[in-house]
Design a protein around this motif. Sequence first.
Motif, mmCIF file in Angstrom:
data_model
loop_
_atom_site.group_PDB
_atom_site.id
_atom_site.type_symbol
_atom_site.label_atom_id
_atom_site.label_comp_id
_atom_site.label_asym_id
_atom_site.label_seq_id
_atom_site.Cartn_x
_atom_site.Cartn_y
_atom_site.Cartn_z
ATOM 1 N N ALA A 138 5.072 -1.017 -5.197
ATOM 2 C CA ALA A 138 3.786 -1.349 -5.813
ATOM 3 C C ALA A 138 3.640 -0.535 -7.093
ATOM 4 C CB ALA A 138 2.672 -0.988 -4.853
ATOM 5 N N LYS A 197 -1.818 5.472 -7.759
ATOM 6 C CA LYS A 197 -0.872 4.483 -7.251
ATOM 7 C C LYS A 197 -1.674 3.389 -6.558
ATOM 8 C CE LYS A 197 3.007 7.295 -5.702
ATOM 9 N NZ LYS A 197 3.898 7.471 -4.586
ATOM 10 N N THR A 204 -0.899 1.703 -4.026
ATOM 11 C CA THR A 204 -0.852 1.873 -2.560
ATOM 12 C C THR A 204 -1.942 2.841 -2.102
ATOM 13 O OG1 THR A 204 1.522 1.535 -2.697
ATOM 14 C CG2 THR A 204 0.698 2.386 -0.617
ATOM 15 N N GLU A 223 2.788 -4.184 -3.112
ATOM 16 C CA GLU A 223 4.168 -4.635 -3.352
ATOM 17 C C GLU A 223 4.191 -6.151 -3.577
ATOM 18 O OE1 GLU A 223 3.716 -1.924 -1.631
ATOM 19 O OE2 GLU A 223 5.323 -0.641 -2.342
ATOM 20 N N PHE A 243 8.872 -2.078 1.197
ATOM 21 C CA PHE A 243 7.851 -1.368 1.981
ATOM 22 C C PHE A 243 7.286 -2.106 3.194
ATOM 23 C CE2 PHE A 243 3.251 0.390 1.770
ATOM 24 C CZ PHE A 243 3.545 1.487 2.543
ATOM 25 N N ARG A 247 5.558 5.909 4.056
ATOM 26 C CA ARG A 247 5.430 5.971 2.595
ATOM 27 C C ARG A 247 6.800 6.108 1.927
ATOM 28 N NH1 ARG A 247 0.254 6.708 0.447
ATOM 29 N NH2 ARG A 247 1.282 5.830 -1.382
ATOM 30 N N GLY A 248 6.917 5.454 0.789
ATOM 31 C CA GLY A 248 8.200 5.482 0.078
ATOM 32 C C GLY A 248 9.205 4.497 0.665
ATOM 33 N N GLY A 249 8.742 3.616 1.547
ATOM 34 C CA GLY A 249 9.637 2.743 2.306
ATOM 35 C C GLY A 249 10.389 1.697 1.493
ATOM 36 N N SER A 250 9.995 1.450 0.262
ATOM 37 C CA SER A 250 10.735 0.453 -0.530
ATOM 38 C C SER A 250 12.204 0.847 -0.674
ATOM 39 C CB SER A 250 10.127 0.307 -1.918
ATOM 40 O OG SER A 250 8.799 -0.092 -1.798
ATOM 41 N N ASP A 251 12.473 2.144 -0.646
ATOM 42 C CA ASP A 251 13.872 2.605 -0.657
ATOM 43 C C ASP A 251 14.648 1.993 0.511
ATOM 44 O OD1 ASP A 251 13.509 4.310 -2.797
ATOM 45 O OD2 ASP A 251 13.270 6.117 -1.570
HETATM 46 N N1 ASP Z 1 4.221 1.752 -2.353
HETATM 47 C C1 ASP Z 1 4.630 2.476 -1.203
HETATM 48 C C2 ASP Z 1 4.239 3.936 -1.347
HETATM 49 O O1 ASP Z 1 3.574 4.300 -2.297
HETATM 50 C C3 ASP Z 1 6.078 2.335 -0.907
HETATM 51 C C4 ASP Z 1 7.019 2.742 -1.996
HETATM 52 O O2 ASP Z 1 6.610 3.004 -3.124
HETATM 53 O O3 ASP Z 1 8.195 2.810 -1.737
HETATM 54 O O4 ASP Z 1 4.537 4.705 -0.483
#
Ligand code: ASP
Length: 437
Positions: free
Chosen positions: A38, A48, A50, A115, A169, A183-187
């Motif tokens: 996102a 952000k 999110t 996202e 994500f 969080r950070g799951g797009s990885d």
């Molecule tokens: N947007 C989500 C986050 O801020 C997932 C990501 O960025 O990977 O955690």
Amino acid sequence: MLKVAKFGGSSVAGADQFKKVRDIVLSDPARRIVVVSAAGKRSSGDHKLTDLLYLCHAHLTYGVPCDDILTSIRTRFAEIRDQLGLTYDVERDFDALRARLSKEMPVDELVSRGEYFTSRLMAEFLGYTFVDAADCVFFGFDGRVDREKTDAALAAAVKKYDHVVIPGFYGRAPTGKIKVMTRGGSDITGALAAAATDADIYENWTDVSGILMADPKIVKDPKPIPKITYGELREMAFMGASVLHEESILPVKERGIALNIRNTNRPQDPGTMIVERVAQEQDQERLITGIAGRKNFTILTVLKRNMNTSLTLRNALEILDRYHAAVEHITLGLDSFALVVASAALESSLYEVVADIQKNCRPDDVRIQDGIALVAAVGRKMTSRPGTSGRLFQALGQHGLNIRTIAQGADELSIIVGVENSDFEKAIRVLYDGFTG
Ligand code: ASP
């Protein structure tokens, strides 16, 4: 050649960043699978999306109006669309979502829309097909990704459309509902897409030119790491270096796919290449790959003359386990052993733990030392080169840094020293200078 390119929130924060992404993607025909986060912060005071979506949900839960936040989210998407001359009807879809908003709207569905909308816009901008993650990333009832189902669906989507944009994500739970990752799951989504399609490389585009040798908040302009193994990366991450989502490693590692961290704002930089192994004869890199560390540990030292070490240690470990306090390191002496535990894990149970050790282990003494920081020098080359630890201790000693505990990872990928919390930053700087200078 097939590359999966995942772009993080800062890489898609606004129209200018979208343009950089398009230049990167279109400059290499192998970049056929694009995964996006996102929209993130455009500047340090920004938010952000999110985070804003989570905030909206909190408002809904407590019955507090959140129209302003929703409008600001919609405006950000509409601005990107207008500045890039796209046609996607953000207002129609966003207002349809808004009309359904209530206390009952599941939080996962709402936050996944960051996202979703970002990817819709990116797909149009790149001229790629939008493939909804809800149709190709699936979770099992245990909350984990159903790899078999997900692999099949992702591979089928790429086969069908060839050039795709997939939102990161989130995915679909077995109940049919949308479920987000941590969080950070797009990885993770990027890694799943790379594994499912057997990509040649998984590129993770962010706002730094790769993994740095040390935390830039502590060391000025640390050098990026050109090449690191998955094993070393795990040590670095465990010791506090924030790089990739932990769960994004396994899908690519097990398929032998290299992971390249790149900078969207400096595409000319090669970034960091994460690989399974580096052949020794080709290994041109430094003796030490990186330096990382964490503060706030407690050392529990148990002293008992003529003790049966195995038995006493086992009892002590069982006690810590009962209080859910994970032991990070153990050092053994003839009549003593020391256990290093994160202080937070003992916050509410320290007295009980010590009382239980006294009762069950019958030691001569139990000593507690808190305010300890662990600093790790990580490097695959340490095994093959004698003298690394000597250099390390010499550097710390020369600067008057007192070492409270020492540990070497069993796989010899790292040497860890414990110092006072107040010496933490200095120890990192000393080691960095000692091994890079
Ligand atoms: N947007 C989500 C986050 O801020 C997932 C990501 O960025 O990977 O955690």
